[in-house]
Design a protein around this motif. Structure first.
Motif, PDB file in Angstrom:
ATOM      1  N   THR A  93       0.860  -1.180   0.000  1.00  0.00           N
ATOM      2  CA  THR A  93       0.000   0.000   0.000  1.00  0.00           C
ATOM      3  C   THR A  93       0.895   1.229   0.000  1.00  0.00           C
ATOM      4  OG1 THR A  93      -0.086   0.136   2.416  1.00  0.00           O
ATOM      5  CG2 THR A  93      -1.747  -1.234   1.335  1.00  0.00           C
ATOM      6  N   SER A  94       0.314   2.384  -0.151  1.00  0.00           N
ATOM      7  CA  SER A  94       1.100   3.618  -0.232  1.00  0.00           C
ATOM      8  C   SER A  94       2.113   3.715   0.906  1.00  0.00           C
ATOM      9  CB  SER A  94       0.183   4.834  -0.174  1.00  0.00           C
ATOM     10  OG  SER A  94       0.945   6.018  -0.030  1.00  0.00           O
ATOM     11  N   PRO A  95       3.391   3.942   0.578  1.00  0.00           N
ATOM     12  CA  PRO A  95       4.402   4.098   1.630  1.00  0.00           C
ATOM     13  C   PRO A  95       4.290   5.436   2.356  1.00  0.00           C
ATOM     14  CG  PRO A  95       5.387   4.487  -0.518  1.00  0.00           C
ATOM     15  CD  PRO A  95       3.975   4.026  -0.773  1.00  0.00           C
ATOM     16  N   VAL A  96       3.522   6.347   1.804  1.00  0.00           N
ATOM     17  CA  VAL A  96       3.332   7.661   2.433  1.00  0.00           C
ATOM     18  C   VAL A  96       2.058   7.587   3.259  1.00  0.00           C
ATOM     19  CG1 VAL A  96       3.308  10.153   2.025  1.00  0.00           C
ATOM     20  CG2 VAL A  96       4.319   8.631   0.311  1.00  0.00           C
ATOM     21  N   ARG A  97       2.182   6.998   4.438  1.00  0.00           N
ATOM     22  CA  ARG A  97       1.011   6.652   5.241  1.00  0.00           C
ATOM     23  C   ARG A  97       0.229   7.871   5.723  1.00  0.00           C
ATOM     24  NH1 ARG A  97      -0.592   2.184   3.970  1.00  0.00           N
ATOM     25  NH2 ARG A  97      -1.685   1.891   5.944  1.00  0.00           N
ATOM     26  N   TRP A  98       0.897   9.020   5.835  1.00  0.00           N
ATOM     27  CA  TRP A  98       0.220  10.198   6.357  1.00  0.00           C
ATOM     28  C   TRP A  98      -0.597  10.927   5.286  1.00  0.00           C
ATOM     29  CZ3 TRP A  98       2.024  14.532   3.816  1.00  0.00           C
ATOM     30  CH2 TRP A  98       3.283  14.409   3.221  1.00  0.00           C
ATOM     31  N   VAL A  99      -0.509  10.479   4.045  1.00  0.00           N
ATOM     32  CA  VAL A  99      -1.287  11.092   2.964  1.00  0.00           C
ATOM     33  C   VAL A  99      -2.490  10.201   2.656  1.00  0.00           C
ATOM     34  CG1 VAL A  99      -1.298  11.812   0.550  1.00  0.00           C
ATOM     35  CG2 VAL A  99       0.742  12.190   1.959  1.00  0.00           C
ATOM     36  N   PRO A 100      -3.725  10.687   2.833  1.00  0.00           N
ATOM     37  CA  PRO A 100      -4.909   9.862   2.555  1.00  0.00           C
ATOM     38  C   PRO A 100      -5.038   9.559   1.070  1.00  0.00           C
ATOM     39  CG  PRO A 100      -5.551  12.139   2.982  1.00  0.00           C
ATOM     40  CD  PRO A 100      -4.084  12.044   3.288  1.00  0.00           C
ATOM     41  N   ARG A 101      -5.709   8.459   0.758  1.00  0.00           N
ATOM     42  CA  ARG A 101      -5.835   8.034  -0.636  1.00  0.00           C
ATOM     43  C   ARG A 101      -6.545   9.082  -1.488  1.00  0.00           C
ATOM     44  NH1 ARG A 101      -7.905   1.951  -1.097  1.00  0.00           N
ATOM     45  NH2 ARG A 101      -7.132   2.262  -3.225  1.00  0.00           N
ATOM     46  N   TRP A 102      -7.522   9.797  -0.904  1.00  0.00           N
ATOM     47  CA  TRP A 102      -8.249  10.787  -1.693  1.00  0.00           C
ATOM     48  C   TRP A 102      -7.345  11.922  -2.163  1.00  0.00           C
ATOM     49  CZ3 TRP A 102      -7.879  15.678   0.128  1.00  0.00           C
ATOM     50  CH2 TRP A 102      -7.670  15.860   1.500  1.00  0.00           C
ATOM     51  N   ALA A 103      -6.212  12.115  -1.471  1.00  0.00           N
ATOM     52  CA  ALA A 103      -5.311  13.207  -1.840  1.00  0.00           C
ATOM     53  C   ALA A 103      -4.572  12.932  -3.147  1.00  0.00           C
ATOM     54  CB  ALA A 103      -4.312  13.452  -0.718  1.00  0.00           C
ATOM     55  N   ALA A 104      -4.640  11.696  -3.638  1.00  0.00           N
ATOM     56  CA  ALA A 104      -3.959  11.366  -4.896  1.00  0.00           C
ATOM     57  C   ALA A 104      -4.441  12.258  -6.033  1.00  0.00           C
ATOM     58  CB  ALA A 104      -4.184   9.897  -5.241  1.00  0.00           C
ATOM     59  N   SER A 105      -5.703  12.642  -5.993  1.00  0.00           N
ATOM     60  CA  SER A 105      -6.253  13.478  -7.065  1.00  0.00           C
ATOM     61  C   SER A 105      -5.631  14.866  -7.083  1.00  0.00           C
ATOM     62  CB  SER A 105      -7.771  13.592  -6.921  1.00  0.00           C
ATOM     63  OG  SER A 105      -8.102  14.196  -5.672  1.00  0.00           O
ATOM     64  N   ARG A 106      -4.960  15.250  -5.998  1.00  0.00           N
ATOM     65  CA  ARG A 106      -4.346  16.570  -5.921  1.00  0.00           C
ATOM     66  C   ARG A 106      -2.929  16.597  -6.514  1.00  0.00           C
ATOM     67  NH1 ARG A 106      -7.207  19.471  -1.958  1.00  0.00           N
ATOM     68  NH2 ARG A 106      -9.340  18.671  -1.971  1.00  0.00           N
ATOM     69  N   VAL A 107      -2.396  15.434  -6.829  1.00  0.00           N
ATOM     70  CA  VAL A 107      -1.042  15.389  -7.380  1.00  0.00           C
ATOM     71  C   VAL A 107      -1.045  16.015  -8.770  1.00  0.00           C
ATOM     72  CG1 VAL A 107       0.841  13.901  -8.163  1.00  0.00           C
ATOM     73  CG2 VAL A 107      -0.414  13.342  -6.068  1.00  0.00           C
ATOM     74  N   ALA A 151       1.164  10.776 -12.784  1.00  0.00           N
ATOM     75  CA  ALA A 151       0.182   9.689 -12.867  1.00  0.00           C
ATOM     76  C   ALA A 151       0.629   8.489 -12.048  1.00  0.00           C
ATOM     77  CB  ALA A 151      -0.022   9.288 -14.323  1.00  0.00           C
ATOM     78  N   ARG A 152       1.924   8.181 -12.084  1.00  0.00           N
ATOM     79  CA  ARG A 152       2.427   7.023 -11.332  1.00  0.00           C
ATOM     80  C   ARG A 152       2.440   7.297  -9.836  1.00  0.00           C
ATOM     81  NH1 ARG A 152       6.923   5.474 -15.976  1.00  0.00           N
ATOM     82  NH2 ARG A 152       5.366   4.628 -17.416  1.00  0.00           N
ATOM     83  N   LEU A 153       2.682   8.531  -9.434  1.00  0.00           N
ATOM     84  CA  LEU A 153       2.598   8.846  -8.010  1.00  0.00           C
ATOM     85  C   LEU A 153       1.150   8.718  -7.537  1.00  0.00           C
ATOM     86  CD1 LEU A 153       3.747   9.729  -5.342  1.00  0.00           C
ATOM     87  CD2 LEU A 153       3.642  12.115  -6.126  1.00  0.00           C
ATOM     88  N   ARG A 154       0.206   9.151  -8.353  1.00  0.00           N
ATOM     89  CA  ARG A 154      -1.208   8.984  -7.975  1.00  0.00           C
ATOM     90  C   ARG A 154      -1.547   7.507  -7.818  1.00  0.00           C
ATOM     91  NH1 ARG A 154      -1.925  13.527 -11.579  1.00  0.00           N
ATOM     92  NH2 ARG A 154      -2.253  12.128 -13.364  1.00  0.00           N
ATOM     93  N   ALA A 155      -0.996   6.678  -8.706  1.00  0.00           N
ATOM     94  CA  ALA A 155      -1.243   5.235  -8.611  1.00  0.00           C
ATOM     95  C   ALA A 155      -0.667   4.662  -7.316  1.00  0.00           C
ATOM     96  CB  ALA A 155      -0.635   4.528  -9.821  1.00  0.00           C
ATOM     97  N   VAL A 156       0.517   5.130  -6.940  1.00  0.00           N
ATOM     98  CA  VAL A 156       1.157   4.664  -5.701  1.00  0.00           C
ATOM     99  C   VAL A 156       0.312   5.040  -4.484  1.00  0.00           C
ATOM    100  CG1 VAL A 156       3.128   5.067  -4.159  1.00  0.00           C
ATOM    101  CG2 VAL A 156       3.517   4.611  -6.588  1.00  0.00           C
ATOM    102  N   LEU A 157      -0.207   6.249  -4.460  1.00  0.00           N
ATOM    103  CA  LEU A 157      -0.979   6.710  -3.319  1.00  0.00           C
ATOM    104  C   LEU A 157      -2.304   5.964  -3.165  1.00  0.00           C
ATOM    105  CD1 LEU A 157      -0.372  10.573  -3.581  1.00  0.00           C
ATOM    106  CD2 LEU A 157       0.702   8.959  -2.007  1.00  0.00           C
ATOM    107  N   ARG A 158      -2.784   5.387  -4.270  1.00  0.00           N
ATOM    108  CA  ARG A 158      -4.074   4.693  -4.233  1.00  0.00           C
ATOM    109  C   ARG A 158      -3.951   3.173  -4.107  1.00  0.00           C
ATOM    110  NH1 ARG A 158      -5.863   8.329  -9.309  1.00  0.00           N
ATOM    111  NH2 ARG A 158      -6.994   9.991  -8.230  1.00  0.00           N
ATOM    112  N   VAL A 159      -2.774   2.630  -4.358  1.00  0.00           N
ATOM    113  CA  VAL A 159      -2.635   1.183  -4.493  1.00  0.00           C
ATOM    114  C   VAL A 159      -2.846   0.442  -3.172  1.00  0.00           C
ATOM    115  CG1 VAL A 159      -0.135   0.991  -4.032  1.00  0.00           C
ATOM    116  CG2 VAL A 159      -1.234  -0.584  -5.658  1.00  0.00           C
ATOM    117  N   ASP A 160      -3.373  -0.763  -3.277  1.00  0.00           N
ATOM    118  CA  ASP A 160      -3.502  -1.661  -2.130  1.00  0.00           C
ATOM    119  C   ASP A 160      -3.618  -3.082  -2.681  1.00  0.00           C
ATOM    120  OD1 ASP A 160      -4.023  -3.125   0.121  1.00  0.00           O
ATOM    121  OD2 ASP A 160      -5.633  -1.833   0.857  1.00  0.00           O
ATOM    122  N   VAL A 161      -2.512  -3.813  -2.623  1.00  0.00           N
ATOM    123  CA  VAL A 161      -2.515  -5.181  -3.159  1.00  0.00           C
ATOM    124  C   VAL A 161      -2.432  -6.213  -2.037  1.00  0.00           C
ATOM    125  CG1 VAL A 161      -1.569  -4.508  -5.394  1.00  0.00           C
ATOM    126  CG2 VAL A 161      -0.003  -5.148  -3.554  1.00  0.00           C
TER     127      VAL A 161
END
Length: 240
Positions: A93-107, A151-161
């Motif tokens: 999952t996102s290594p930047v734990r303090w950034v919520p997944r919804w914030a990916a859209s702000r990148v 785009a790839r940073l947004r994917a990282v912030l949203r990912v959960d495998v």
């Protein structure tokens, strides 16, 4: 044994160059190079990778940083020939734990505009690279369009495998950078909690281990890959 190398966020595959020169002669490296298409997130890249897998022969997949979740998604589909997965400085999952997944859209792409490329390279390297390496890494990053990196940073912030990890039947080995400023040690802990049999090695160095510590990384990668050598049960061919 084939070793499929899946690159970090740059996606060029060029940053594997130092590692390639240290690989054992019994290892045949195949470097994936991702298209510069901002529409290609993890699902699209999974399709892209699966189309290029070896046929009728065993292989190991290495997912570096950004590509770790992609390697897990691939392994979860149990492709024929896969013997094991190596994750290098990566995450589920996102290594930047303090950034919520919804914030990916702000990148935004401007985060990766040229004035910010040098600080970005320094952040990746931490304090473990020589001047020549820093210059080379900046040169590679300059090839990647800003919208691709965003785009790839947004994917990282949203990912959960984490769910996909439960479906991985091949062994997994993790390479951890002891001076990693991007991927915290907790990322390995999450993997171990879900899959206690995962093994790991630590290498003294920054996030870009394969670039700054290629000899030690290659030694561990080759040893682990060759230990997994053999025909997987789902490969319907005879071993040579």
């Amino acid at each position: 044994m084939k070793l499929l190398l899946m690159p970090g966020m740059d996606g060029t595959g060029e940053l594997f160059t130092p590692l390639l020169s240290h690989l054992h002669n019994d290892i045949e490296a195949v470097v994936f190079r991702y298209p510069f298409d901002p529409r290609m997130g993890y699902p699209e890249l999974l399709t892209f990778v699966k189309q290029q897998l070896p046929e009728d022969e065993p292989y190991v997949v290495l997912g570096e940083s950004f590509s770790g979740p992609l390697a897990i998604q691939l392994a979860a589909t149990s492709p024929a020939g896969l013997c094991g997965v190596i994750l290098c400085a990566s995450f589920l999952t996102s290594p930047v734990r303090w950034v919520p997944r919804w914030a990916a859209s702000r990148v935004s792409s401007w985060w990766f505009s040229h004035p910010f490329r040098t600080p970005l390279a320094i952040m990746f390297l931490a304090n473990g690279a020589e001047a020549d390496s820093r210059h080379w890494i900046r040169t590679v990053l300059d090839q990647v369009p800003a919208d691709i990196l965003a785009a790839r940073l947004r994917a990282v912030l949203r990912v959960d495998v984490r769910p996909e990890l439960q479906n991985v039947s091949v062994p997994i080995h993790y390479l951890q950078a002891t001076q990693d400023r991007l991927v915290p040690a907790s990322c390995l802990s999450i993997i171990q909690k879900l899959m206690p049999k995962v093994t790991f090695s630590q290498i003294a160095g920054p996030h870009l281990l394969l670039q700054t510590q290629p000899a030690e990384a290659a030694r561990l990668i080759c040893a682990k890959s060759l230990s997994w050598q053999g025909t997987p049960t789902n490969l319907q061919t005879h071993a040579d």
